[in-house]
Design a protein around this motif. Sequence first.
Motif, short mmCIF file in Angstrom:
data_model
loop_
_atom_site.label_atom_id
_atom_site.label_comp_id
_atom_site.label_asym_id
_atom_site.label_seq_id
_atom_site.Cartn_x
_atom_site.Cartn_y
_atom_site.Cartn_z
N LEU A 149 0.78 -1.16 0.15
CA LEU A 149 -0.13 0.04 -0.05
C LEU A 149 1.00 1.29 -0.05
CD1 LEU A 149 -3.09 0.28 0.26
CD2 LEU A 149 -2.88 1.03 2.69
N LEU A 150 0.74 2.09 -1.00
CA LEU A 150 1.27 3.45 -1.10
C LEU A 150 0.70 4.54 -0.26
CD1 LEU A 150 2.58 2.87 -4.66
CD2 LEU A 150 3.72 2.30 -2.54
N THR A 151 1.15 5.13 0.65
CA THR A 151 0.43 6.19 1.57
C THR A 151 1.36 7.35 1.61
OG1 THR A 151 1.15 5.61 3.68
CG2 THR A 151 -0.57 4.15 2.70
N VAL A 152 0.62 8.44 1.73
CA VAL A 152 1.46 9.68 1.78
C VAL A 152 0.54 10.55 2.95
CG1 VAL A 152 0.08 10.91 0.11
CG2 VAL A 152 2.49 11.55 0.64
N GLY A 166 -1.98 4.25 -4.12
CA GLY A 166 -2.09 3.29 -4.93
C GLY A 166 -1.81 2.16 -4.17
N LEU A 167 -1.96 1.14 -4.91
CA LEU A 167 -1.36 -0.37 -4.26
C LEU A 167 -0.71 -1.48 -5.21
CD1 LEU A 167 -4.17 -2.46 -3.06
CD2 LEU A 167 -4.62 -0.34 -4.43
N PHE A 168 -0.06 -2.32 -4.93
CA PHE A 168 0.15 -3.32 -5.81
C PHE A 168 0.48 -4.60 -5.35
CE2 PHE A 168 3.75 -1.59 -3.38
CZ PHE A 168 4.57 -2.57 -3.29
N MET A 169 0.43 -5.86 -6.03
CA MET A 169 0.82 -6.95 -5.50
C MET A 169 2.33 -7.28 -5.78
SD MET A 169 -2.08 -8.59 -4.25
CE MET A 169 -1.05 -10.39 -3.90
N GLU A 189 1.28 -7.27 -13.45
CA GLU A 189 -0.30 -6.79 -13.91
C GLU A 189 -1.03 -6.26 -13.00
OE1 GLU A 189 -4.32 -8.99 -15.25
OE2 GLU A 189 -2.37 -10.26 -14.91
N PHE A 190 -0.94 -6.51 -11.57
CA PHE A 190 -1.80 -6.17 -10.43
C PHE A 190 -0.96 -4.85 -9.80
CE2 PHE A 190 -3.07 -10.34 -10.82
CZ PHE A 190 -4.30 -10.21 -11.44
N LYS A 191 -1.31 -3.61 -10.40
CA LYS A 191 -0.79 -2.27 -9.78
C LYS A 191 -2.25 -1.26 -9.98
CE LYS A 191 3.56 -3.23 -12.10
NZ LYS A 191 4.67 -2.72 -12.87
N ILE A 192 -2.16 -0.50 -9.06
CA ILE A 192 -3.40 0.38 -9.00
C ILE A 192 -2.74 1.89 -8.79
CG2 ILE A 192 -5.59 1.17 -8.38
CD1 ILE A 192 -6.47 -1.79 -8.00
N GLU A 198 -9.34 10.89 -6.00
CA GLU A 198 -9.76 9.36 -5.48
C GLU A 198 -9.02 9.11 -4.35
OE1 GLU A 198 -10.60 7.18 -9.81
OE2 GLU A 198 -8.53 7.02 -8.83
N ALA A 199 -7.90 9.54 -4.30
CA ALA A 199 -7.05 9.54 -3.15
C ALA A 199 -7.49 10.14 -1.89
CB ALA A 199 -5.55 10.01 -3.39
#
Length: 282
Positions: A149-152, A166-169, A189-192, A198-199
């Motif tokens: 999970l990418l947070t700020v 965003g987030l990723f596997m 493939e699995f990155k958002i 939205e954030a």
Amino acid sequence: MNLLNEEITHKVFGEGNIVEHEDSVLTVDFNTDIKKFVYPDAFENFLTLNDPLTAKTFEDLFLKKQQEQEAIEKKRAEEKERLLLEQQRRDMLKDHKIHESSQIAFWLDEDRQQEIFTDWKISTGTVRSGANKGQPNKVARLRPNSAGLLTVRNANQDEKERKILGLFMVHEVFSGDLGTDGLVPTHEEFKIELTEQEADQMLFWNYYMNASYPERTTWNSGKFRYYDNIWTAQIIQDIIALKTDEKEIALAKKFLEYFCTMNALDITNIPEANGPLRLKSA
């Protein structure tokens, strides 16, 4: 294409006439002898249709079938590779029991907030003190079932305003306890990535909760922290509801299916998030 009565030429037997055509077998009368050939393979090396128009039609049809066969073989090869990767994932998960908190949340530096979605290079940071000072932090809990999970939270913001960008596997063959370079490889493939709007609606503390102090919104120090597997499912579920682009919705749904499979979660029974921000608003 039925070739009954068509005239042909054989490299050895000469001129002939097709007297029977059934599925994959051609019967050719060479006047003095009758031969059977595999259809359409024989036209690759031995037989030639005498009529130019029929030959051209057959060539086009044969080429189309050849392309279809190549597409089938390619699909089989891709499926074989997919099954191999699935087996690798199962083997890794069998060897390493799924930890109930094998997800990871990163606190992104302000100068990385834009480029992170270009290079997708996720650093674990370095050890700040002790014998291993300066060495990359290890993320021993991470496995192919883990999401990042990418947070700020910017310097002028309160911790409760921390948001998810965003987030990723993680990569399907990554094992955190074997990593030595301080980087977490991401799944292809699995990155958002979330838009700024939205954030703003995806606040970290709607999901993350300290079990000992459920009402606190405190990160303290460190570049990352682990969190419960179910919270990622809740986050992706909310992202699906938030997105409006059909392609992005489809990707998020596929992401959720993959995540739940990898974490043995029931996709139809994901509980509502109950982080401290939601507890306070309840």
